[in-house]
Design an enzyme around this catalytic site. Structure first.
Site, mmCIF file in Angstrom:
data_model
loop_
_atom_site.group_PDB
_atom_site.id
_atom_site.type_symbol
_atom_site.label_atom_id
_atom_site.label_comp_id
_atom_site.label_asym_id
_atom_site.label_seq_id
_atom_site.Cartn_x
_atom_site.Cartn_y
_atom_site.Cartn_z
ATOM 1 N N ARG A 153 0.631 -1.090 0.046
ATOM 2 C CA ARG A 153 -0.037 0.051 -0.028
ATOM 3 C C ARG A 153 0.786 1.425 0.153
ATOM 4 N NH1 ARG A 153 -3.638 2.981 4.001
ATOM 5 N NH2 ARG A 153 -5.386 3.670 2.705
ATOM 6 N N ILE A 182 -7.348 7.636 -0.902
ATOM 7 C CA ILE A 182 -7.001 6.489 -0.889
ATOM 8 C C ILE A 182 -8.062 5.866 0.185
ATOM 9 C CG2 ILE A 182 -5.079 6.475 0.512
ATOM 10 C CD1 ILE A 182 -3.991 4.058 -0.858
ATOM 11 N N SER A 183 -8.910 4.972 -0.032
ATOM 12 C CA SER A 183 -10.070 4.430 0.841
ATOM 13 C C SER A 183 -9.210 3.791 2.083
ATOM 14 C CB SER A 183 -10.743 3.366 0.099
ATOM 15 O OG SER A 183 -11.473 4.180 -0.849
ATOM 16 N N GLN A 184 -9.913 3.581 3.074
ATOM 17 C CA GLN A 184 -9.691 2.791 4.146
ATOM 18 C C GLN A 184 -9.383 1.592 4.003
ATOM 19 O OE1 GLN A 184 -12.570 2.976 7.116
ATOM 20 N NE2 GLN A 184 -11.386 1.433 8.670
ATOM 21 N N PRO A 185 -8.363 0.624 4.079
ATOM 22 C CA PRO A 185 -8.226 -0.697 3.837
ATOM 23 C C PRO A 185 -9.308 -1.600 4.123
ATOM 24 C CG PRO A 185 -6.114 0.168 4.967
ATOM 25 C CD PRO A 185 -7.150 1.305 4.792
#
Length: 231
Positions: A53, A79-82
């Site tokens: 990431r 960038i989205s939360q995992p």
């Protein structure tokens, strides 16, 4: 992916695509966090542990790469939360060889997770800066994803139909164009606006052409915008 990964590791050490034992340890810890929050698809978890990431962050923010949080990127996007990436991916029920349309390339992280799982990924982005960066970065990192600059509401009709479609921004409604581009048996995962939040929604196209819709809880996304950004 393994061959490509080792090639990058050997030939590009010291640059953006370095992946150290520390990075791998942080990624393993992040994957366990996501698992504890309810992600059970082992293919999703393996992909999350494999994809670095930190490659999708600017160098000044690498310490944030393995937190289970969203993070700002260019053009007012994130960038989205995992966990959110894993949740949407799990809903897609990805199978190796699936042809998947992603609406909202953003950093390219979500598309790379899908590619790592063996999917053929087509990704469309309306922000020129994000599109240009992803178009250059993804193949350099070994992720052979077809990227397009365009209006996500319209999908990619020239490449349809798709086995799966994923939308990574909050939409005010489910676009008919995206539903029409699903194969019978296909699944669309999209966050749909509900006030200050979005409801994660999956749409399955049955063999008779009818659509079955299910809701999967509330999330928070940046809005899905139409047309191309004028930049």
């Amino acid at each position: 992916m393994t061959t490509i990964y080792h090639k990058l590791g050997n030939s590009m050490s010291g640059n953006k695509f370095t992946d150290t034992f520390r990075h791998k340890g942080l990624r393993k810890k992040l994957t366990e966090t996501v698992r504890q929050k309810g992600i059970s698809d082992e293919n999703v978890l393996r992909a999350m542990e494999a994809v670095p990431r930190h490659w999708f962050f600017d160098s000044g923010f690498l310490e944030f790469a393995y937190e289970d949080k969203a993070f700002p990127i260019a053009a007012g996007q994130t960038i989205s939360q995992p966990f959110t990436v894993a949740f949407q991916t799990q809903l897609l029920q990805v199978k190796k060889g699936d042809k998947i349309l992603e609406v909202g390339t953003g950093s390219g992280y979500q598309a790379s997770i899908l590619y790592q799982m063996g999917a053929k990924v087509f990704s469309v982005e309306r922000q020129r800066a994000l599109y240009s960066k992803a178009k250059e970065m993804l193949p350099a990192a070994g992720y052979l994803i077809k990227t397009f600059f365009g209006d996500g509401y319209k999908g990619l009709p020239a490449f349809a139909p798709f086995d799966k479609i994923i939308v990574t921004a909050g939409a005010p409604y489910i676009p008919d164009a995206l539903k029409d581009q699903l194969k019978p048996g296909g699944i669309l995962v999209i966050p749909v606006d509900d006030g200050d939040y979005q409801v994660m929604t999956s749409v399955k196209r049955n063999s008779n052409g009818a659509f079955e819709t299910m809701q999967h809880g509330r999330f928070r996304f940046v809005p899905l915008l139409g047309d191309k950004a004028h930049d």
